[in-house]
Design an enzyme around this catalytic site. Structure first.
Site, short mmCIF file in Angstrom:
data_model
loop_
_atom_site.label_atom_id
_atom_site.label_comp_id
_atom_site.label_asym_id
_atom_site.label_seq_id
_atom_site.Cartn_x
_atom_site.Cartn_y
_atom_site.Cartn_z
CB SER A 26 -10.40 -6.64 -44.35
OG SER A 26 -10.71 -6.74 -43.10
N1 SAH Z 1 -15.20 -8.86 -42.12
C1 SAH Z 1 -15.55 -7.54 -42.04
C2 SAH Z 1 -14.56 -6.65 -41.38
C3 SAH Z 1 -14.34 -7.07 -40.29
S1 SAH Z 1 -13.90 -5.75 -39.19
C4 SAH Z 1 -16.24 -7.29 -43.42
O1 SAH Z 1 -15.80 -7.71 -44.52
O2 SAH Z 1 -16.46 -5.92 -43.51
C5 SAH Z 1 -13.93 -6.80 -37.40
C6 SAH Z 1 -15.39 -6.73 -36.99
O3 SAH Z 1 -15.28 -7.96 -35.95
C7 SAH Z 1 -16.16 -5.69 -36.58
O4 SAH Z 1 -17.28 -5.52 -37.17
C8 SAH Z 1 -16.17 -6.16 -35.07
O5 SAH Z 1 -17.39 -5.44 -34.46
C9 SAH Z 1 -16.23 -7.64 -35.24
N2 SAH Z 1 -16.08 -8.24 -33.82
C10 SAH Z 1 -15.14 -7.88 -32.65
N3 SAH Z 1 -15.27 -8.72 -31.79
C11 SAH Z 1 -15.92 -9.65 -32.13
C12 SAH Z 1 -16.63 -10.98 -31.39
N4 SAH Z 1 -16.11 -11.28 -30.18
N5 SAH Z 1 -17.49 -11.56 -32.37
C13 SAH Z 1 -17.74 -11.20 -33.46
N6 SAH Z 1 -17.37 -9.97 -33.92
C14 SAH Z 1 -16.57 -9.50 -33.45
#
Ligand code: SAH
Length: 237
Positions: free
Chosen positions: A85
């Site tokens: 993000s």
């Molecule tokens: N917080 C992260 C950025 C997140 S991007 C950072 O600091 O880098 C969103 C993330 O959520 C992605 O890696 C994606 O694979 C994950 N995601 C999507 N659906 C999900 C689910 N059902 N459970 C856990 N993670 C999930």
């Protein structure tokens, strides 16, 4: 011959050490600028949060070919269709939770591990779930290597939360969904806060801050955002 070889190795090592310390200094400066211009000047005030964002080396959480862009005012791709993000959004979400040292925090969407590291740097006990195995494994390795071995990373669908570790003081969801998952509400402590983007995939969503009071949720709209969707299927990659 042997002596010459050793001297060559020593010189090469010194050159590498000098280059990497110059790099580290350059990134320190970029990180200070990021906190000043993108975070503080946009109204984020929590000193613990500002301090954590000054410390966590964001350039080590992005793919190597993007390290030069790590401190830009944007999200960046981390592979597998996912992103780290934008720094301001990390700050806004974290500040909204009003976390304190020792808080038990659940993150849904580990991604690169950056958000988890910021929370750990603020003294929180962090539990983070990632649905894509290769991202979960890479983040866990990275966090261990960068000095955050206490962060608990789990591969799975975060929709169901982390029942064995519940209840949580705070929950942060970093992927978007069209409703708030009931298991996450259940796993939030009385008085606890959850920040979550709610809305359609790849479109404008609303960032909501919920507070659980007497088993009811009060809500605050934190503005419009665009997050990658919460996937409902675990993946290897
Ligand atoms: N917080 C992260 C950025 C997140 S991007 C950072 O600091 O880098 C969103 C993330 O959520 C992605 O890696 C994606 O694979 C994950 N995601 C999507 N659906 C999900 C689910 N059902 N459970 C856990 N993670 C999930």
């Amino acid at each position: 011959m042997n002596k010459k070889f050793l001297i060559t190795i020593l010189i090469v090592w010194i050159i590498f050490a000098l280059i990497s310390s110059a790099d580290a200094e350059q990134y320190d400066q970029e990180r200070q600028l990021m906190v000043e211009k993108q975070i503080k000047q946009r109204g984020i005030v929590d000193p613990q949060l500002l301090d954590a964002m000054l410390k966590v080396p964001r350039h080590l959480f992005v793919p190597e070919n993007l390290t030069l862009m790590a401190y830009n005012d944007t999200p960046l791709p981390i592979g597998y269709g996912q992103t780290i993000s934008q720094p301001y959004i990390v700050a806004l979400m974290t500040e909204s939770l009003n976390v304190k040292k020792g808080f038990k925090v659940l993150e849904i969407g580990t991604g690169s591990g950056y958000q988890a590291a910021v929370l750990a740097e603020m003294g929180c006990q962090v539990f983070t779930i990632e649905v894509i195995k290769i991202l979960a494994d890479t983040a866990q390795e990275r966090l261990k290597h960068l000095g955050y071995p206490e962060i608990n990373v789990q591969w799975g669908d975060g929709y169901f939360g982390w029942k064995e570790e519940a209840p949580f003081d705070s929950i942060i969801v970093t992927c978007a969904i069209d409703h708030v998952p009931p298991p996450l509400i259940e796993q939030l402590k009385e008085g606890g806060k959850m920040v979550i983007p709610v809305g359609p995939p790849y479109s404008l969503q609303t960032l909501w801050l919920f507070t659980k009071e007497q088993d009811q949720l009060t809500s605050e709209n934190l503005g419009e955002v665009i997050f990658v969707p919460l996937l409902r299927e675990v993946r290897e990659e």
